[in-house]
Write a protein that holds these residues in place. Structure first.
Motif, PDB file in Angstrom:
ATOM      1  N   VAL A  33     -10.030  -7.740 -12.975  1.00  0.00           N
ATOM      2  CA  VAL A  33     -10.050  -6.287 -13.185  1.00  0.00           C
ATOM      3  C   VAL A  33      -9.989  -5.570 -11.836  1.00  0.00           C
ATOM      4  CG1 VAL A  33     -11.441  -4.342 -14.034  1.00  0.00           C
ATOM      5  CG2 VAL A  33     -11.140  -6.384 -15.446  1.00  0.00           C
ATOM      6  N   ALA A  34     -10.620  -6.132 -10.815  1.00  0.00           N
ATOM      7  CA  ALA A  34     -10.528  -5.541  -9.474  1.00  0.00           C
ATOM      8  C   ALA A  34      -9.077  -5.558  -8.994  1.00  0.00           C
ATOM      9  CB  ALA A  34     -11.424  -6.297  -8.497  1.00  0.00           C
ATOM     10  N   GLU A  35      -8.354  -6.647  -9.281  1.00  0.00           N
ATOM     11  CA  GLU A  35      -6.930  -6.714  -8.927  1.00  0.00           C
ATOM     12  C   GLU A  35      -6.144  -5.642  -9.686  1.00  0.00           C
ATOM     13  OE1 GLU A  35      -5.771 -10.742  -9.738  1.00  0.00           O
ATOM     14  OE2 GLU A  35      -6.965 -11.526  -8.077  1.00  0.00           O
ATOM     15  N   LEU A  36      -6.491  -5.448 -10.939  1.00  0.00           N
ATOM     16  CA  LEU A  36      -5.840  -4.421 -11.753  1.00  0.00           C
ATOM     17  C   LEU A  36      -6.110  -3.031 -11.185  1.00  0.00           C
ATOM     18  CD1 LEU A  36      -4.350  -3.493 -14.342  1.00  0.00           C
ATOM     19  CD2 LEU A  36      -6.553  -3.558 -15.491  1.00  0.00           C
ATOM     20  N   ALA A  81      -6.852  -2.305  -8.110  1.00  0.00           N
ATOM     21  CA  ALA A  81      -6.114  -2.203  -6.847  1.00  0.00           C
ATOM     22  C   ALA A  81      -4.654  -1.842  -7.126  1.00  0.00           C
ATOM     23  CB  ALA A  81      -6.212  -3.510  -6.064  1.00  0.00           C
ATOM     24  N   PHE A  82      -4.078  -2.445  -8.170  1.00  0.00           N
ATOM     25  CA  PHE A  82      -2.711  -2.120  -8.582  1.00  0.00           C
ATOM     26  C   PHE A  82      -2.612  -0.636  -8.950  1.00  0.00           C
ATOM     27  CE2 PHE A  82      -0.105  -1.414 -12.428  1.00  0.00           C
ATOM     28  CZ  PHE A  82       1.169  -1.673 -11.916  1.00  0.00           C
ATOM     29  N   VAL A  83      -3.548  -0.153  -9.744  1.00  0.00           N
ATOM     30  CA  VAL A  83      -3.535   1.240 -10.187  1.00  0.00           C
ATOM     31  C   VAL A  83      -3.711   2.179  -8.995  1.00  0.00           C
ATOM     32  CG1 VAL A  83      -4.802   2.984 -11.520  1.00  0.00           C
ATOM     33  CG2 VAL A  83      -4.302   0.749 -12.527  1.00  0.00           C
ATOM     34  N   TYR A  84      -4.671   1.887  -8.112  1.00  0.00           N
ATOM     35  CA  TYR A  84      -4.881   2.746  -6.948  1.00  0.00           C
ATOM     36  C   TYR A  84      -3.638   2.771  -6.073  1.00  0.00           C
ATOM     37  CZ  TYR A  84      -9.850   2.773  -8.187  1.00  0.00           C
ATOM     38  OH  TYR A  84     -11.053   2.929  -8.842  1.00  0.00           O
ATOM     39  N   GLY A  85      -2.985   1.621  -5.918  1.00  0.00           N
ATOM     40  CA  GLY A  85      -1.745   1.546  -5.140  1.00  0.00           C
ATOM     41  C   GLY A  85      -0.647   2.385  -5.770  1.00  0.00           C
ATOM     42  N   MET A  86      -0.522   2.315  -7.093  1.00  0.00           N
ATOM     43  CA  MET A  86       0.483   3.113  -7.800  1.00  0.00           C
ATOM     44  C   MET A  86       0.184   4.600  -7.635  1.00  0.00           C
ATOM     45  SD  MET A  86       2.728   1.180  -9.338  1.00  0.00           S
ATOM     46  CE  MET A  86       3.397   2.278 -10.557  1.00  0.00           C
ATOM     47  N   ASN A  87      -1.077   4.977  -7.769  1.00  0.00           N
ATOM     48  CA  ASN A  87      -1.455   6.379  -7.609  1.00  0.00           C
ATOM     49  C   ASN A  87      -1.130   6.869  -6.200  1.00  0.00           C
ATOM     50  OD1 ASN A  87      -2.358   6.681 -10.215  1.00  0.00           O
ATOM     51  ND2 ASN A  87      -4.494   6.304  -9.722  1.00  0.00           N
ATOM     52  N   ARG A  88      -1.422   6.037  -5.202  1.00  0.00           N
ATOM     53  CA  ARG A  88      -1.154   6.402  -3.824  1.00  0.00           C
ATOM     54  C   ARG A  88       0.342   6.590  -3.590  1.00  0.00           C
ATOM     55  NH1 ARG A  88      -3.085   2.035  -1.015  1.00  0.00           N
ATOM     56  NH2 ARG A  88      -4.960   2.239  -2.235  1.00  0.00           N
ATOM     57  N   SER A  89       1.154   5.679  -4.117  1.00  0.00           N
ATOM     58  CA  SER A  89       2.604   5.765  -3.903  1.00  0.00           C
ATOM     59  C   SER A  89       3.205   6.962  -4.648  1.00  0.00           C
ATOM     60  CB  SER A  89       3.297   4.472  -4.330  1.00  0.00           C
ATOM     61  OG  SER A  89       3.248   4.304  -5.730  1.00  0.00           O
ATOM     62  N   MET A  90       2.593   7.371  -5.745  1.00  0.00           N
ATOM     63  CA  MET A  90       3.091   8.515  -6.500  1.00  0.00           C
ATOM     64  C   MET A  90       2.783   9.830  -5.770  1.00  0.00           C
ATOM     65  SD  MET A  90       2.141   7.115 -10.298  1.00  0.00           S
ATOM     66  CE  MET A  90       2.504   8.587 -11.205  1.00  0.00           C
ATOM     67  N   ARG A  91       1.734   9.837  -4.964  1.00  0.00           N
ATOM     68  CA  ARG A  91       1.348  11.052  -4.245  1.00  0.00           C
ATOM     69  C   ARG A  91       2.106  11.206  -2.928  1.00  0.00           C
ATOM     70  NH1 ARG A  91      -4.794   9.824  -4.830  1.00  0.00           N
ATOM     71  NH2 ARG A  91      -4.963  10.051  -7.044  1.00  0.00           N
ATOM     72  N   THR A  92       2.603  10.096  -2.389  1.00  0.00           N
ATOM     73  CA  THR A  92       3.298  10.120  -1.107  1.00  0.00           C
ATOM     74  C   THR A  92       4.736  10.580  -1.322  1.00  0.00           C
ATOM     75  OG1 THR A  92       1.944   8.259  -0.378  1.00  0.00           O
ATOM     76  CG2 THR A  92       3.911   8.751   0.906  1.00  0.00           C
ATOM     77  N   PRO A  93       5.135  11.646  -0.604  1.00  0.00           N
ATOM     78  CA  PRO A  93       6.514  12.150  -0.787  1.00  0.00           C
ATOM     79  C   PRO A  93       7.556  11.227  -0.207  1.00  0.00           C
ATOM     80  CG  PRO A  93       5.262  13.559   0.766  1.00  0.00           C
ATOM     81  CD  PRO A  93       4.351  12.480   0.282  1.00  0.00           C
TER      82      PRO A  93
END
Length: 94
Positions: free
Chosen positions: A77-80, A82-94
């Motif tokens: 679940v921690a890996e999951l 991390a995946f979600v946080y990474g996706m959120n970060r990439s969606m916010r970066t222009p």
């Protein structure tokens, strides 16, 4: 084998984790078939990342709604998360 797989119903589980309020991630929704389709559709509609992991879904689907994820699956679940946080970060970066 393909016939057996086609008989299997799609399953989905939704998690919520608020570090300031939750000791561990909690199950917020789960279902199979049309319910799973609805969970996935709502996640997409709200921009929530989706991870396809049938083995994890099988484990989490055995839990009750609002039940915390057990320590035995913390690592995955921690890996999951991390995946979600990474996706959120990439969606916010222009």
């Amino acid at each position: 084998m393909a016939a057996e797989e086609s008989k299997k119903s799609k399953k989905a589980v939704a998690l919520r984790y608020r570090p300031e309020a939750d000791a561990a991630p909690k199950i917020t929704a789960k279902g199979s078939g049309l319910v799973a389709d609805k969970i996935i559709a709502l996640a997409r509609e709200h921009g929530i990342p989706i991870k396809d992991d049938p083995d994890l879904v099988e484990v989490l689907a055995k839990l009750d709604i609002n039940e915390e994820v057990p320590p035995s699956v913390y690592v995955i679940v921690a890996e999951l998360l991390a995946f979600v946080y990474g996706m959120n970060r990439s969606m916010r970066t222009p």
